[in-house]
Design an enzyme around this catalytic site. Sequence first.
Site, PDB file in Angstrom:
ATOM      1  CD  GLU A   1      -2.552  -0.950   2.780  1.00  0.00           C
ATOM      2  OE1 GLU A   1      -2.047  -0.279   3.692  1.00  0.00           O
ATOM      3  OE2 GLU A   1      -3.545  -1.632   2.946  1.00  0.00           O
TER       4      GLU A   1
ATOM      5  NE  ARG B   1       6.981   8.993   2.891  1.00  0.00           N
ATOM      6  CZ  ARG B   1       6.646   9.947   3.762  1.00  0.00           C
ATOM      7  NH1 ARG B   1       6.937  11.199   3.490  1.00  0.00           N
ATOM      8  NH2 ARG B   1       6.044   9.648   4.900  1.00  0.00           N
TER       9      ARG B   1
ATOM     10  CE1 TYR C   1       4.349  13.805  10.892  1.00  0.00           C
ATOM     11  CE2 TYR C   1       4.543  14.739   8.690  1.00  0.00           C
ATOM     12  CZ  TYR C   1       3.812  14.073   9.649  1.00  0.00           C
ATOM     13  OH  TYR C   1       2.531  13.674   9.344  1.00  0.00           O
TER      14      TYR C   1
ATOM     15  CB  CYS D   1       0.788  35.072  13.025  1.00  0.00           C
ATOM     16  SG  CYS D   1       0.623  36.392  11.843  1.00  0.00           S
TER      17      CYS D   1
HETATM   18  N1  LLP Z   1      -1.361   2.090   4.588  1.00  0.00           N
HETATM   19  C1  LLP Z   1      -1.811   2.605   5.748  1.00  0.00           C
HETATM   20  C2  LLP Z   1      -2.777   1.845   6.536  1.00  0.00           C
HETATM   21  C3  LLP Z   1      -1.348   3.859   6.193  1.00  0.00           C
HETATM   22  O1  LLP Z   1      -1.788   4.356   7.335  1.00  0.00           O
HETATM   23  C4  LLP Z   1      -0.420   4.580   5.390  1.00  0.00           C
HETATM   24  C5  LLP Z   1       0.091   5.887   5.834  1.00  0.00           C
HETATM   25  C6  LLP Z   1       0.001   4.012   4.177  1.00  0.00           C
HETATM   26  C7  LLP Z   1      -0.482   2.762   3.822  1.00  0.00           C
HETATM   27  C8  LLP Z   1       0.933   4.709   3.236  1.00  0.00           C
HETATM   28  O2  LLP Z   1       2.170   5.021   3.774  1.00  0.00           O
HETATM   29  P1  LLP Z   1       3.329   5.580   2.806  1.00  0.00           P
HETATM   30  O3  LLP Z   1       3.595   4.518   1.756  1.00  0.00           O
HETATM   31  O4  LLP Z   1       2.845   6.818   2.182  1.00  0.00           O
HETATM   32  O5  LLP Z   1       4.473   5.803   3.687  1.00  0.00           O
HETATM   33  N2  LLP Z   1       1.926  12.510   6.939  1.00  0.00           N
HETATM   34  C9  LLP Z   1       3.142  11.710   7.076  1.00  0.00           C
HETATM   35  C10 LLP Z   1       2.931  10.292   6.635  1.00  0.00           C
HETATM   36  C11 LLP Z   1       1.787   9.607   7.366  1.00  0.00           C
HETATM   37  C12 LLP Z   1       1.465   8.256   6.827  1.00  0.00           C
HETATM   38  C13 LLP Z   1       0.224   7.703   7.440  1.00  0.00           C
HETATM   39  N3  LLP Z   1      -0.156   6.413   6.961  1.00  0.00           N
HETATM   40  C14 LLP Z   1       4.266  12.395   6.310  1.00  0.00           C
HETATM   41  O6  LLP Z   1       4.050  13.452   5.723  1.00  0.00           O
HETATM   42  O7  LLP Z   1       5.402  11.921   6.337  1.00  0.00           O
END
Ligand code: LLP
Length: 432
Positions: free
Chosen positions: A286, A289, A329, A356
Site C-alpha cells: 500500500e 509516498r 515532523y 503568525c
Molecule cells: N497504509 C496505511 C494503513 C497507512 O496508514 C499509510 C500511511 C500508508 C499505507 C501509506 O504510507 P506511505 O507509503 O505513504 O508511507 N503525513 C506523514 C505520513 C503519514 C502516513 C500515514 N499512513 C508524512 O508526511 O510523512
Amino acid sequence: MPHVMTFSHSYLENKDGILYIDGVSTTELAKTFDTPLYVLSENRIRENFRRLRSALLEHYEKIRIYYSAKANTSLAVLKILENEGSYLDAVSPGEVFLAFKAGFQPERILFTGTSVRDDELKFLIDSNVTINIDSLSQLKRLLKFHVPEKLSVRVNPEVGAGHHEHVITAGKNSKFGIWEADVLEAYRTAQNAGVKQFGIHMHIGSGILTIEPFLLAAKKLLKIAHEIHEKLGINFEFIDFGGGLGVPYKPNEKPLNIKEFAEKMLSLFKDRIKEYNLGEPFFCIEPGRFIVCDAGILLTRVNTLKVTPFKKFIGVDAGFNTLIRPAMYGSYHPIVVANRLNAPEEEVYDVAGPLCESGDILARNRLLPKISEGDLLAILNAGAYGFSMSSQYNSRPRCAEVLVKDGKCFLIRERESFEDLVRGQKIPQWLK
Ligand code: LLP
C-alpha cells in the site's frame, strides 16, 4: 566552471537556468496560475507505479498495489492510478467517496480505519468495499449490522519503523492494529459469524528507507497467518504488507532499492506460503509516498528579504498551511531557485512562511543562491502529504494544483477564494 544544477530524474529539467517539470516551465506556471502552487507530473506518477509493479511481477504473479490515497487524494491523481490498474487504500469514508468519484470499483478498495464510528461502518457496508478490522470492538459492531463476504484484519506485528515517531504505526506505543494475542479471536468471531473470505494486513510506518524492518514485520505477519490457518483452516485470499516505502529527501539519503525490496520480500513470502501451506494468496502493498512524492513540487514566490543580527530570512507565500511536513515532523525538503537554477549557492537562509507562528519555517539554515525578492522557489518532493495535509490556518485559502504532462498543463484544483473561508458558516440570529 559555471555552476549548472542537474536533476537525477528526467521529468525535472534545467533549461537555461529555468526549472521545467514534465516539459512545462515553472516560471510560466507561476505566471499563469499564481503561487503558492502544487505541480504534479503525470509521467512520474505513472513511472513510479509501473516500476514498482514490474519489480514485484518479476517474482510473483498475484500482486496488488493499493495506492494509499491519503498521500494525495486529488481526483486527477486517483484517476491516473485507477487507469494504471491500481487498487486503493482508503482510511476514511471521504476517501472511499473520492475513490468512487475517480472510478474505482468497490472490489478494488480496502478500507483501513481506526476509531471507526457505527455510522461509518454502515457507510462502508453500503459501499461494498473490503473492510480491514482495526479492533475487536470494530469487528463486533460491524457484525451486528452485517456479515460481509470478505474481511481482513490489521495485525500489529510488533515491529514499527518510520522517519518520525508520529508515523510509526506498529509496536507497543501504537494505537493501530490487533495484537497477536487477540488475532485468533478476531478471525474466529468473523468465521463463526459466517465470513467466507479473508485477508490479513499490517502497516508498520512511513518513510522507511531500509528493507530490514519490512522483512522482520513480514516474518511475524506470515507466522501469525500460519497460526490462523492451522487453527481455523482459513486460506487467505490476500496478505497485505502495508505501505511505508520511503523516498530520499536529504542529499545524503539513499533511495530504497525497489528491486531488492521486491526480491527479498517476495522470496520470503514465497518460501513461507509454501512452508506454511498457505496456498497462493495475493501479495499486496500500500504505497502512498513512493507513488506521488517525487512527482510533485510546490512553487512559492519570495516576497520579503529580512536580515536580523542572527539570521537571513526569505519570506515566501507558502507556509505550514500549504506544506506542514517541516513544521510537523522537522522534515527536510530540497529547495531550488526555479528561475535561476544555475546561480551558485552562496548564502545561508531560513525560508519562512506567512503564518503568525514562529514554527512556520519551511527550511532552516539552507545554503541557497543569493535570493532577490520576486524569485521563485521550488520545494521538491512535495507530492505526498503536501496538499492533502494543507489547511486554511490564518484564514489563507488553500492553493491550487496543476497536473503537467509532456509540455501540457491542466488546473486540477482551483485556488480557494475568500468565499471558501465562509462556506457553511452562519451567524446566529441573536448576534445580528
Ligand atoms: N497504509 C496505511 C494503513 C497507512 O496508514 C499509510 C500511511 C500508508 C499505507 C501509506 O504510507 P506511505 O507509503 O505513504 O508511507 N503525513 C506523514 C505520513 C503519514 C502516513 C500515514 N499512513 C508524512 O508526511 O510523512
